[in-house]
Motif scaffolding. Structure first.
Motif, PDB file in Angstrom:
ATOM      1  N   ARG A 109       0.847  -1.196   0.000  1.00 12.66           N
ATOM      2  CA  ARG A 109       0.000   0.000   0.000  1.00 12.66           C
ATOM      3  C   ARG A 109       0.877   1.239   0.000  1.00 12.66           C
ATOM      4  O   ARG A 109       1.860   1.298   0.745  1.00 12.66           O
ATOM      5  N   GLY A 110       0.525   2.218  -0.819  1.00 13.43           N
ATOM      6  CA  GLY A 110       1.261   3.468  -0.802  1.00 13.43           C
ATOM      7  C   GLY A 110       1.644   3.949  -2.186  1.00 13.43           C
ATOM      8  O   GLY A 110       0.989   3.632  -3.182  1.00 13.43           O
ATOM      9  N   LEU A 111       2.726   4.706  -2.229  1.00 15.11           N
ATOM     10  CA  LEU A 111       3.190   5.341  -3.460  1.00 15.11           C
ATOM     11  C   LEU A 111       3.906   4.340  -4.358  1.00 15.11           C
ATOM     12  O   LEU A 111       4.809   3.623  -3.924  1.00 15.11           O
ATOM     13  N   TYR A 112       3.493   4.301  -5.610  1.00 16.86           N
ATOM     14  CA  TYR A 112       4.104   3.445  -6.639  1.00 16.86           C
ATOM     15  C   TYR A 112       4.808   4.402  -7.601  1.00 16.86           C
ATOM     16  O   TYR A 112       4.176   5.057  -8.411  1.00 16.86           O
ATOM     17  N   LEU A 113       6.117   4.474  -7.489  1.00 17.90           N
ATOM     18  CA  LEU A 113       6.891   5.449  -8.262  1.00 17.90           C
ATOM     19  C   LEU A 113       7.379   4.826  -9.564  1.00 17.90           C
ATOM     20  O   LEU A 113       7.892   3.704  -9.567  1.00 17.90           O
ATOM     21  N   GLY A 126      11.820   5.765   2.768  1.00 21.18           N
ATOM     22  CA  GLY A 126      11.173   4.531   3.197  1.00 21.18           C
ATOM     23  C   GLY A 126       9.686   4.496   2.906  1.00 21.18           C
ATOM     24  O   GLY A 126       8.968   3.637   3.418  1.00 21.18           O
ATOM     25  N   GLN A 127       9.213   5.408   2.054  1.00 19.95           N
ATOM     26  CA  GLN A 127       7.777   5.552   1.810  1.00 19.95           C
ATOM     27  C   GLN A 127       7.368   5.236   0.376  1.00 19.95           C
ATOM     28  O   GLN A 127       6.266   5.589  -0.044  1.00 19.95           O
ATOM     29  N   VAL A 128       8.243   4.579  -0.384  1.00 21.67           N
ATOM     30  CA  VAL A 128       7.897   4.154  -1.743  1.00 21.67           C
ATOM     31  C   VAL A 128       7.590   2.663  -1.703  1.00 21.67           C
ATOM     32  O   VAL A 128       8.447   1.850  -1.358  1.00 21.67           O
ATOM     33  N   ALA A 129       6.357   2.304  -2.043  1.00 19.84           N
ATOM     34  CA  ALA A 129       5.928   0.900  -1.948  1.00 19.84           C
ATOM     35  C   ALA A 129       6.516   0.046  -3.056  1.00 19.84           C
ATOM     36  O   ALA A 129       6.884  -1.118  -2.833  1.00 19.84           O
ATOM     37  N   ILE A 130       6.611   0.605  -4.264  1.00 17.42           N
ATOM     38  CA  ILE A 130       7.161  -0.094  -5.428  1.00 17.42           C
ATOM     39  C   ILE A 130       7.834   0.945  -6.322  1.00 17.42           C
ATOM     40  O   ILE A 130       7.333   2.077  -6.459  1.00 17.42           O
ATOM     41  N   LEU A 131       8.922   0.563  -6.949  1.00 21.74           N
ATOM     42  CA  LEU A 131       9.541   1.375  -8.000  1.00 21.74           C
ATOM     43  C   LEU A 131       9.464   0.607  -9.311  1.00 21.74           C
ATOM     44  O   LEU A 131       9.811  -0.577  -9.365  1.00 21.74           O
ATOM     45  N   GLN A 132       9.030   1.285 -10.356  1.00 23.49           N
ATOM     46  CA  GLN A 132       8.967   0.670 -11.682  1.00 23.49           C
ATOM     47  C   GLN A 132       9.959   1.346 -12.625  1.00 23.49           C
ATOM     48  O   GLN A 132      10.013   2.573 -12.709  1.00 23.49           O
ATOM     49  N   ILE A 147      10.119  -4.191 -13.605  1.00 21.53           N
ATOM     50  CA  ILE A 147      10.442  -3.715 -14.949  1.00 21.53           C
ATOM     51  C   ILE A 147       9.150  -3.556 -15.740  1.00 21.53           C
ATOM     52  O   ILE A 147       8.295  -4.449 -15.734  1.00 21.53           O
ATOM     53  N   ASN A 148       9.010  -2.457 -16.433  1.00 21.78           N
ATOM     54  CA  ASN A 148       7.825  -2.222 -17.247  1.00 21.78           C
ATOM     55  C   ASN A 148       7.939  -2.929 -18.597  1.00 21.78           C
ATOM     56  O   ASN A 148       8.937  -2.749 -19.320  1.00 21.78           O
ATOM     57  N   HIS A 180      22.193  -0.383 -11.795  1.00 21.44           N
ATOM     58  CA  HIS A 180      22.357   0.701 -10.824  1.00 21.44           C
ATOM     59  C   HIS A 180      21.101   0.859  -9.959  1.00 21.44           C
ATOM     60  O   HIS A 180      21.193   0.994  -8.734  1.00 21.44           O
ATOM     61  N   ILE A 181      19.947   0.842 -10.601  1.00 15.54           N
ATOM     62  CA  ILE A 181      18.708   1.083  -9.858  1.00 15.54           C
ATOM     63  C   ILE A 181      18.362  -0.113  -8.976  1.00 15.54           C
ATOM     64  O   ILE A 181      17.857   0.052  -7.865  1.00 15.54           O
ATOM     65  N   LYS A 182      18.652  -1.312  -9.440  1.00 18.69           N
ATOM     66  CA  LYS A 182      18.425  -2.496  -8.604  1.00 18.69           C
ATOM     67  C   LYS A 182      19.244  -2.405  -7.319  1.00 18.69           C
ATOM     68  O   LYS A 182      18.743  -2.700  -6.215  1.00 18.69           O
TER      69      LYS A 182
END
Length: 206
Positions: free
Chosen positions: A2-6, A27-33, A64-65, A50-52
């Motif tokens: 639950r939360g922000l999906y960036l 610590g408030q990003v639920a998922i990064l795409q 990954i999109n 790098h991002i991983k």
């Protein structure tokens, strides 16, 4: 979940990494795409590396999109559009427990199919008009209410979302709000506060 999906934008990678670090360190990003349509595939591998690493440092789920092959290469989750292969294939090819999402636009039928194949969340949108996909039809929040009645899986809303216009979206059933510009269009020094504003919105709308 639950939360922000960036979702990443098309900034130069050095600037993007700074912005992502500022966002994830809250610590408030639920998922990064990872979504970098303007970056050649040959350059995406190094960027994902790098991002991983950044996501591992901040313990943020990373997907990954659209590209199942790239997700499989790195053992990551994936978000699939309707033309990007089957969820069942992703379930078979990716490590157990990774996040697998599916674009469902405004279709509960598509969501039902994704859920039956093993998706871990379903995404609906565009909720509002968005510059990222200006051709996308905006569908409003009723579909979120209908999806909430259909499944207990996380429901992701996407499309034109900001802190200011998303209270109704969350109250209607969105457990994830997917955002690009409302975070990553900002200067690095403003990103942390904006992510915290999203966190406060989710807390207030619980």
């Amino acid at each position: 979940m639950r939360g922000l999906y960036l979702i990443t934008n098309d900034d130069p990678i050095e600037l993007l990494l700074q912005k992502l670090d500022a966002a994830l360190s809250t610590g408030q990003v639920a998922i990064l795409q990872y979504r970098r349509k303007k970056v050649p595939l040959s350059a995406q591998v190094a960027e994902v590396e790098h991002i991983k690493a950044l996501c591992q440092t901040h313990q943020t789920p990373f997907v990954i999109n659209d590209n199942l092959d790239l997700a499989e290469q790195f053992g990551l989750g994936v978000h699939l559009g309707q033309s990007d292969g089957e969820v069942s294939d992703a379930v078979a090819r990716l490590p157990k427990g990774v996040v697998i999402g599916r674009t469902c636009a405004g279709s509960l039928e598509w969501a039902e199919t994704a859920i039956s194949q093993g998706a871990t969340y379903v995404a609906f949108g565009a909720i509002y008009a968005t510059s990222t996909k200006p051709e996308a039809r905006h569908i409003g929040v009723e579909i979120l209410q209908q999806a909430t009645a259909m499944t207990q899986l996380p429901i992701c809303a996407i499309g034109g979302l900001t802190v200011e216009n998303s209270a109704t979206v969350i109250a209607s059933g969105a457990t994830l709000c997917a955002v690009i510009s409302d975070i990553l269009a900002l200067p690095v020094e403003q990103i942390s506060a904006r992510v915290q504003a999203w966190a406060a919105l989710f807390t207030k709308t619980a």
